[in-house]
Structures are given as C-alpha cells and as structure tokens.
Write a protein that holds these residues in place. Structure first.
Motif: not given
Length: 228
Positions: A1-30
């Motif tokens: 099954m194809k994963k939904d791909k999300i583009l995350l554009v955020e200049d705060d590297s810490t926040l970006s990592f937190i969001i990316q980690d959460a989305l990947v855990r939910e099954g998204f490609e980021v």
C-alpha cells in the motif's frame, strides 16, 4: 500500500525532527526542507500529497512558498504552522491557499488529526476534469482562471475552490457550510461573513454573463443558476 507523502517545511530543526518522527510512526513518508526555496525544489521533485509549512522562515517565507506552489498545483492540501496570532495573517494564509492553520505551540495529536482530515477530504474529492464549461463561462480549476464571454479572470485559490463547487452543481443549492468546510475545514460562524465577501466578488465577475447568475438562498447557501 502506497504511503501518503508529506512535505514538512520548518526551519526549527528540533521541531522538524519531532514532527517528522511522529509522522513516520503514523505510517507517513516524510520529506523535509528548512526554508521556502528548498521547499519549492523538493515539492517539484517529490510531488507530495500534503504540505506542512511554517510561516516565518529564512530566504522565502511560507506565504511566498505556497503562493508559488499554488500556481502549479491548486489542489494539494496545505497546513500552515505559525506563532503569529494576528487575524490578518490567518486571512492572508487562507487567501493564498491554505486549507488549515495551526498555531504554535500545539499538540502533536492535534496535528495528526488535522493531517488525516485533510488527506481524507483530498481522497474523497473527485480528481476528474478540472475544466468545466457552462454557456459563455468556463472555469479552469487547475490554472485558477475564470472565463466570462471573452474576458479571462485570474482567481485566488479560495475563489477557485468556491466556483469549482458551484460549477459542479449548477442549478442546485450549495450550502454555505459545505463551502466553508471545503475552504477552511470547518463551518465556524465567524467565517460566514468572509464567505459572503468572496461570493460578492464572484457575483461581480459573473455580471457580464448571459448564461449564469450567482444567487443567495437565504439562510442556506448559494446557487449558480442558468439563465433561461
């Protein structure tokens, strides 16, 4: 099954990592970018299913980035993240084509709920023909252009969304709440006056048409009526 791909554009590297980690855990490609210029490059390369964008970023802010993205892709869902609270900034974001807005700080769970709602709507909406002709009028949703007689009008994203819904249901009443959900993902009463403002502008655009007129249906919504 194809994963939904999300583009995350955020200049705060810490926040970006937190969001990316959460989305990947939910099954998204980021895929990630840290400024608007890189965001545009990655968007064109990766063709994501949804964009999450910070507003305040170096080089090119989120507003300018989304404005450019919308020129080529008016349909991809966009969710803005921002620390700004001024209503003018929120309105500007929606005018440029945002589908939702989340103020910082926020809970990751709320972000996930909003992402899933936007993707569900995107998957339910028909991807068929983007150009619709009725009499002396035609709407090209992909390019966000309305043609009335021999005149071509450049539309904002919100105007294009409203007309797309109305053109797909000529001579039918389209409820105001249906339009508000498609534009803002809610039917908050506070958005009703904003919707009326867009309808007023669209009625002026259609004033020269001998085929169509945009009518208010008091207390319910609007109807794109074919003239007899």
């Amino acid at each position: 099954m194809k994963k939904d791909k999300i583009l995350l554009v955020e200049d705060d590297s810490t926040l970006s990592f937190i969001i990316q980690d959460a989305l990947v855990r939910e099954g998204f490609e980021v895929v990630c970018a840290y400024n608007g210029d890189t965001g545009i490059e990655i968007f064109n390369k990766e063709n994501p299913d949804l964009v999450i964008a910070d507003v305040m970023m170096p080089k090119r802010d989120g507003f300018e980035m989304v404005k450019i993205i919308r020129m080529n892709n008016p349909a991809v869902p966009v969710l803005f993240l921002t620390a700004r609270t001024a209503i003018e900034d929120v309105v500007k974001g929606f005018e440029l084509g945002a589908n939702d807005y989340l103020r910082k700080p926020f809970q990751i769970l709320e972000l996930l709920v909003r992402i899933k709602a936007l993707l569900k709507r995107r998957n339910l909406e028909s991807p068929e023909e983007t150009k619709i002709e009725i009499g002396d009028c035609s709407l090209d949703f992909a390019s966000q252009r309305l043609s009335v007689c021999d005149e071509t009008i450049e539309l904002s994203h919100t105007e294009a969304v409203i007309l797309d819904e109305l053109f797909r249901h000529p001579n039918e009443v389209v409820e105001a709440k249906t339009l508000m959900y498609r534009i803002w993902n809610n039917d908050d009463y506070n958005n009703l006056n904003r919707l009326h403002g867009f309808i007023y502008k669209l009625r002026k655009y259609l004033a020269q048409s001998s085929s169509l007129e945009l009518l208010n249906v008091r207390g319910v919504g609007y109807k794109l009526a074919k003239r007899r």
